[in-house]
Design an enzyme around this catalytic site. Sequence first.
Site, PDB file in Angstrom:
ATOM      1  N   HIS A  83       9.210  36.536  -9.052  1.00 18.23           N
ATOM      2  CA  HIS A  83       8.526  37.752  -8.639  1.00 18.23           C
ATOM      3  C   HIS A  83       8.340  37.482  -7.157  1.00 18.23           C
ATOM      4  CE1 HIS A  83       6.625  41.594  -7.963  1.00 18.23           C
ATOM      5  NE2 HIS A  83       5.671  40.981  -7.222  1.00 18.23           N
TER       6      HIS A  83
ATOM      7  N   ASP B  57      -1.016  50.510 -14.017  1.00 16.32           N
ATOM      8  CA  ASP B  57      -0.929  50.198 -12.890  1.00 16.32           C
ATOM      9  C   ASP B  57      -0.251  51.041 -11.831  1.00 16.32           C
ATOM     10  OD1 ASP B  57      -0.792  47.772 -10.867  1.00 16.32           O
ATOM     11  OD2 ASP B  57       1.162  48.116 -10.970  1.00 16.32           O
TER      12      ASP B  57
ATOM     13  N   ARG C 255      -4.511  53.008  -4.630  1.00 14.03           N
ATOM     14  CA  ARG C 255      -4.706  51.974  -3.614  1.00 14.03           C
ATOM     15  C   ARG C 255      -3.992  51.946  -2.226  1.00 14.03           C
ATOM     16  NH1 ARG C 255      -2.998  47.036  -6.817  1.00 14.03           N
ATOM     17  NH2 ARG C 255      -3.729  45.861  -4.788  1.00 14.03           N
TER      18      ARG C 255
ATOM     19  N   SER D 196      -2.284  43.632 -10.699  1.00 14.32           N
ATOM     20  CA  SER D 196      -0.984  44.467 -10.820  1.00 14.32           C
ATOM     21  C   SER D 196       0.344  43.818 -10.937  1.00 14.32           C
ATOM     22  CB  SER D 196      -1.136  45.193  -9.327  1.00 14.32           C
ATOM     23  OG  SER D 196      -0.023  45.697  -9.091  1.00 14.32           O
TER      24      SER D 196
ATOM     25  N   LYS E 216       2.323  43.755 -14.920  1.00 16.84           N
ATOM     26  CA  LYS E 216       3.876  44.129 -15.168  1.00 16.84           C
ATOM     27  C   LYS E 216       4.751  42.940 -15.574  1.00 16.84           C
ATOM     28  CE  LYS E 216       3.589  45.811 -10.727  1.00 16.84           C
ATOM     29  NZ  LYS E 216       3.509  46.360  -9.666  1.00 16.84           N
TER      30      LYS E 216
HETATM   31  N1  URA Z   1       2.838  44.513  -5.697  1.00 16.29           N
HETATM   32  C1  URA Z   1       2.315  44.897  -6.679  1.00 16.29           C
HETATM   33  O1  URA Z   1       3.065  45.119  -7.446  1.00 16.29           O
HETATM   34  N2  URA Z   1       1.034  45.324  -6.582  1.00 16.29           N
HETATM   35  C2  URA Z   1       0.331  44.928  -5.814  1.00 16.29           C
HETATM   36  O2  URA Z   1      -0.928  45.401  -5.853  1.00 16.29           O
HETATM   37  C3  URA Z   1       0.597  44.364  -4.506  1.00 16.29           C
HETATM   38  C4  URA Z   1       2.207  43.991  -4.561  1.00 16.29           C
END
Ligand code: URA
Length: 423
Positions: free
Chosen positions: A82, A161, A168, A183, A187
Amino acid sequence: MDAVSIIRAKRDGGVLTDAQIDWVLDSYVRREVAEEQMAALAMAICWRGMDRREIARWTAAMIDSGRRAVLSGLDRPTVDKHSTGGVGDKITLVLTPLVAACGAAVPQLSGRGLGHTGGTLDKLESIPGWRSDLTKNQFEAQLRSVGAVVAAAGPDLAPADARLYALRDVTGTVESVPLIAASIMSKKIAEGTGALVLDVKVGSGAFMKTLPDARELAETMVALGTDSGVRTSALLTDMATPLGLAAGNALEVAEAVEVLAGGGPADVVELTLALAREMLDLVGLPVDPADVLADGRAMDCWRRMVQAQGGDPDAALPAAAERHEVLAPAAGVLTEVDAFAVGLAAWRCGAGRVRKEDPVSAGAGVTLRQQRGATVHAGDVLAVLHADDPARFGGALEALAEAFTIGGGTGEKLPLVIERVGG
Ligand code: URA
């Protein structure tokens, strides 16, 4: 329990209990905590922070708001990567088939671009026919048959999220280490991967502008992954300048294909191999990814991955109708090419979106002709802007006004891979 007392507790610097965190996220998903209350709590967290226990509980509650996948029936280890997002970051396109061709299974649930950073799904969707909306069964079947899959996350993956991130985004509460860490990791843990490498970007084109902030984010995410049974490590990598020469959807796919064909910019190759080695180490596969890239096995896997999702790897990629060259105003050394400015210019050309429902232009973006460190002459082409509508060039040129610094020295720069975090 009530939302106002939880907001007040965090506003005044308190530490939230497990029960308060579980309650507030569960009630938010059930729409019993209002958007404005969650926005106030997110702002309080931005200011006051959360300790490691709070972050772990917040992450667990977001995972529990949906389904935690179990990737079963695979004859090889699963490992994912990621990136926290940067300009010209097309690494996933090369890395996913490369690591799969080395013998791992790579389950990538990716997102779309918002703001100046691009999204992997938008890039792949520029390939004629390619689709991201796989069912759970299709996703797992492709992981078994090809070993590599990049798809959109379904609505049952950490749904708390999905809502909180959208909130956000419009309330100035994205830039918080606890909220970003929770966040991303909710995932990734819910996706079911056995191992994970994080590419935490540092610099003007990244969320984290400074090394200490990036290090804190990396350490927090590595701890969250490890404590949840996912072998996790992180590389801190430079995002002061764009990665490679292309920023924009189809432009980046074309550059990724060049790398898969054995060419492409040296920085894209270097970072891809560094991340691949880290992923293979985590799952104990002693294969040299440089060999697999060089002998065409990664390209073969790319072709199978694209075809399995309806795409034609031989089809011409869409190109924007209009181009505009940006020329060097003076001679010297290009000491800086600012990542944020290039990302903004690509976005203004039409490569990105303002709201998440907006379409993107597949062919739009910026191609650099020179990278940081190059010696240029006055009048050399520094970059080419690509857009469907020439009216977009004005805003893009404004974004680029301070992007290129031409000086006398060689320019200070960090190495591409700055530091590693993890056991
Ligand atoms: N990417 C995400 O998935 N969440 C965040 O809060 C920032 C970047």
